[in-house]
Structure formats: structure tokens, C-alpha cells
Design an enzyme around this catalytic site. Sequence first.
Site, PDB file in Angstrom:
ATOM      1  N   LYS A 122      24.570 -23.287 -57.086  1.00 48.57           N
ATOM      2  CA  LYS A 122      23.624 -22.915 -58.152  1.00 48.57           C
ATOM      3  C   LYS A 122      23.571 -23.992 -59.221  1.00 48.57           C
ATOM      4  CE  LYS A 122      21.754 -19.562 -61.255  1.00 48.57           C
ATOM      5  NZ  LYS A 122      21.619 -18.197 -61.750  1.00 48.57           N
ATOM      6  N   GLU A 152      13.501 -24.085 -65.179  1.00 46.83           N
ATOM      7  CA  GLU A 152      12.810 -23.359 -64.120  1.00 46.83           C
ATOM      8  C   GLU A 152      11.328 -23.686 -64.049  1.00 46.83           C
ATOM      9  OE1 GLU A 152      13.956 -19.284 -63.735  1.00 46.83           O
ATOM     10  OE2 GLU A 152      12.480 -18.893 -62.181  1.00 46.83           O
ATOM     11  N   ARG A 198      20.051 -17.557 -85.227  1.00 47.22           N
ATOM     12  CA  ARG A 198      19.398 -18.628 -84.440  1.00 47.22           C
ATOM     13  C   ARG A 198      20.296 -19.219 -83.363  1.00 47.22           C
ATOM     14  NH1 ARG A 198      17.791 -19.703 -89.580  1.00 47.22           N
ATOM     15  NH2 ARG A 198      15.657 -19.037 -90.011  1.00 47.22           N
ATOM     16  N   ASN A 246      14.651 -17.971 -55.981  1.00 43.63           N
ATOM     17  CA  ASN A 246      13.903 -16.729 -55.814  1.00 43.63           C
ATOM     18  C   ASN A 246      13.712 -16.320 -54.359  1.00 43.63           C
ATOM     19  OD1 ASN A 246      13.546 -16.054 -58.491  1.00 43.63           O
ATOM     20  ND2 ASN A 246      11.829 -17.452 -58.698  1.00 43.63           N
ATOM     21  N   LYS A 256      20.258 -18.261 -68.431  1.00 47.33           N
ATOM     22  CA  LYS A 256      19.130 -17.349 -68.652  1.00 47.33           C
ATOM     23  C   LYS A 256      19.646 -16.049 -69.248  1.00 47.33           C
ATOM     24  CE  LYS A 256      16.628 -17.498 -64.613  1.00 47.33           C
ATOM     25  NZ  LYS A 256      15.444 -17.064 -63.851  1.00 47.33           N
ATOM     26  N   HIS A 306      19.898  -4.385 -57.307  1.00 48.38           N
ATOM     27  CA  HIS A 306      19.201  -5.677 -57.273  1.00 48.38           C
ATOM     28  C   HIS A 306      19.527  -6.454 -55.995  1.00 48.38           C
ATOM     29  CE1 HIS A 306      17.491  -9.458 -58.634  1.00 48.38           C
ATOM     30  NE2 HIS A 306      18.640 -10.050 -58.340  1.00 48.38           N
ATOM     31  N   ARG A 328      14.201 -24.873 -59.457  1.00 45.70           N
ATOM     32  CA  ARG A 328      15.022 -23.685 -59.688  1.00 45.70           C
ATOM     33  C   ARG A 328      14.387 -22.431 -59.079  1.00 45.70           C
ATOM     34  NH1 ARG A 328      18.151 -22.394 -65.346  1.00 45.70           N
ATOM     35  NH2 ARG A 328      18.968 -20.379 -64.776  1.00 45.70           N
ATOM     36  N   HIS A 369      13.458 -12.743 -53.666  1.00 40.14           N
ATOM     37  CA  HIS A 369      13.250 -12.067 -54.943  1.00 40.14           C
ATOM     38  C   HIS A 369      11.804 -11.660 -55.195  1.00 40.14           C
ATOM     39  CE1 HIS A 369      17.330 -13.229 -55.674  1.00 40.14           C
ATOM     40  NE2 HIS A 369      17.337 -12.689 -56.876  1.00 40.14           N
ATOM     41  N   HIS A 429      12.015  -8.005 -56.258  1.00 40.82           N
ATOM     42  CA  HIS A 429      11.689  -7.452 -57.571  1.00 40.82           C
ATOM     43  C   HIS A 429      10.686  -6.302 -57.445  1.00 40.82           C
ATOM     44  CE1 HIS A 429      12.929 -11.455 -59.633  1.00 40.82           C
ATOM     45  NE2 HIS A 429      13.905 -10.568 -59.723  1.00 40.82           N
ATOM     46  N   GLU A 443      23.319 -12.242 -52.704  1.00 41.68           N
ATOM     47  CA  GLU A 443      22.946 -13.444 -53.479  1.00 41.68           C
ATOM     48  C   GLU A 443      23.633 -14.685 -52.894  1.00 41.68           C
ATOM     49  OE1 GLU A 443      20.625 -13.548 -55.741  1.00 41.68           O
ATOM     50  OE2 GLU A 443      20.574 -11.650 -56.842  1.00 41.68           O
TER      51      GLU A 443
END
Length: 364
Positions: A227, A237, A121, A245, A143, A265, A241, A248, A252, A185
Site C-alpha cells: 500500500k 489519489e 487546523r 479500488n 485518508k 466492508h 492510488r 470496491h 461500495h 483487502e
Amino acid sequence: MTARLELRHPAGRTTIRVGAGALDEPAPEVAAAIGGKLVFLVTSPAVAGLHAGRLAALEARAREWRRLDVPDGEEAKRLEVAQELWREMLEAGGKRDSSVVAFGGGTVGDLAGFVAAGFLRGIDYVQVPTTLLAQVDASVGGKTAVNLPEAKNSVGFFHHPAGVICDTSLLATLEPAELRSGLFEVVKIGAIQQPALLDAVAESLPRLLEGDAGALAPIVAAAVAAKIEVVEADPSESDRRRLLNFGHTLGHALESVFGYRGLRHGEAVGYGMLFALRLAERRGLDAAAARRVRELIRRIGLPPLGDFAIDELLERTARDKKARETGLAWVYPRALGDGRIDAAIDPAEIRATLAEFAADPWAG
Ligand SMILES: NC(=O)c1ccc[n+]([C@@H]2O[C@H](COP(=O)([O-])OP(=O)(O)OC[C@H]3O[C@@H](n4cnc5c(N)ncnc54)[C@H](O)[C@@H]3O)[C@@H](O)[C@H]2O)c1
Ligand SMILES: [Zn+2]
């Protein structure tokens, strides 16, 4: 000289140390997460082969140090790999007070964070990102994720590391394409949030592209600081946040169309930003500002974009996990440093803009 930054989040705080040699002076929080414990080092043979010796100061603090190898790249981010690690950790006597150290690029970091989040956990972990992309982006913000065959990053948790160590001297061995990928980025965060970062990248670009640890350190520190600001304002998010993107939404979809091999990426994000700049120019971004970002992307250097079918790309865009029930959101700067999230763009405009983009990605 290293910089010390801090990210406050709902579960506490993460110390982030940035600079050449940051690994040699672990922050007290990192020392506490590792000191006297059974530590699982999650890494790939390629990264460990190059740099495992650099972990000596961390290893010396652990009671026991167990290396767990995973494949490199997206191959690492699979549930099967996570399960294998969990079983090895149980077998080795892993307990709730054991820790994980993630040592690799964003793929190894996402997997190792996921494994730490799920094991008994949730146990402590420390991120030691070894790519520029992972230092400026993936390792910061909590994340974690693995991929399912149907969709990338579709299973994961928010689980913040106790510490992040961005040692820029690890980046000298990166392939130039990986450095470029990370720089996109940085451009992203500069364009939507901190235009000074665009100038800083432009000024030191030749040294950045050589992986010069001293030139990279202030860039990484500034990108991480930016960031942190966004993540602290919106840790889960739900809103702000999503600014991260920029580039992105289309990026993506491009990654997915080219099968995650044709395009890195960061490269996909580079093209995604070129596309979003077109939307931005119609919504207030002045032409000179758009040109400045485009020119920087051109100087960093993108590989040629292969052919793609517009319909397929549109379909992948709609499937992106960022698509909410309220519709797909596009992110772009209204002015440099002033990012906007726009969920109200007519699909017909997107289709028409994509046709122009397919004909010449670089035009404004
Ligand atoms: N969690 C987040 O918030 C977040 C944010 C952005 C990206 N990501 C994820 O990050 C991943 C991409 O990460 P990446 O770009 O670091 O790719 P990656 O992890 O695949 O690493 C790229 C390559 O660099 C090599 N490498 C790593 N460190 C090296 C070093 N120091 N010297 C030489 N080679 C080295 C690796 O072996 C690999 O072949 C994606 O899966 C993406 O989804 C996550
Ligand atoms: Zn990204």
C-alpha cells in the site's frame, strides 16, 4: 520481531511498525508525537475494554492522557461525534501541540484522524489500528473521513499520522468474520500488485483465521508495504492510488444496498472482486489466474449474498464517490500483480455482467 516501514508523503513521513508486541516499543517518531503532551485517546468502550492495558508504554510518555469514548462502527463516523470530541478537547485544554491516539477499527481511526485534522487546523496523531482491515488498509495513507446521511466518507481530509502501530497481538480477540473481512483487502492488494501475497495467505490461512499474531505479522507487513508503494506514487489519489479500488466499485454499492449492516466492508469487497474478475477475464486475465483468486476468496469464506435489484445496484454504483466527471472507473488485474483502471467499459456490459453475477456470484 517487528518490521519498521516508512511512508513518505507531501507533509513528511510516517513510521509504521508492524508485529506482535509493536506497541511495547514505540518508534522515536511516535514517542515524539506523544512525549510530554496532552494526549487524547479516541477509542470505543468495546476496544478499550479488551486492550486498553496494552497502551501502557504510550501512556507513560504523555504528560496527560485523556480517554474520549466514541461509539463503535459507522456510528462513530458522524460530524456530531467529531463536534462532541472537539468540544471536549477544548474544554480539557487541548492546544495545537496536543495529540490524538486512535485506538480501534477503521471507523474509530477514520473519525479520530478527521478530528485531529480539523482541531485547531490540524494536530499530530498516531494510529493504533485494532482490526486486521484497519492494520492492512485504513490506518495507512492519511485518508480520514466522516459520513453524511447521503453518502459514506463524503467529508474528510488527507492528514497523515506521525506513526502507525500495527500490533498483530491485538487481533486475537477479533471475531472470525472480522479477520476474514481484513483478509479480503489483503487479497485485493495481492491480486492487483503483489501475487506472492496470495500464496502467502493461502499457505497460512488456517492460522490467519485463528488470529495468530505470528502468522499475521508478515502478511500485514507485506500488505502495508504494497500500500505504501501505491500511496507514495499518488498521495492525493488522482491516478494510481485508484488501483486500491479493486473490488470496491461494486463493493461500495453492495454495502450501500444492504445498509452497511448486512455485509461488512471487506465482505462487500470480496463480492466486488468476484464481479471484477469477470470483467478482467474478458480483458486478458487468464482463466487459471482468475480461478486462483476466486478459490482463495472461497477458502477465506463469504456469507451468502442476499437478494438485490440490479437497477438499484447500478444506480448506487453510479453514485459512488469514485465516479468522476469522466465516468466510472473499474479496477481489475490484467494479469496477477498488474492492476488496471478502466473508465471505458460500456454500461451495457456492466448490466449484463451483473445479471450473470446475481445468478451465480462464484462462476467465472
Ligand atoms: N481511511 C482509509 O483509507 C480507509 C480504508 C479502508 C477502510 N476504511 C474505513 O474503515 C472502516 C471499517 O473498519 P473496520 O473493518 O475495522 O470496522 P470497525 O471499525 O467497525 O470494527 C469492526 C468491529 O471490530 C471490533 N473490534 C475492533 N478491534 C477489535 C479487537 N482487537 N478485538 C475484538 N473486536 C474488535 C469493533 O468493536 C467493531 O465492532 C469503514 O468505515 C471504512 O470506510 C478507511
Ligand atoms: Zn476497502
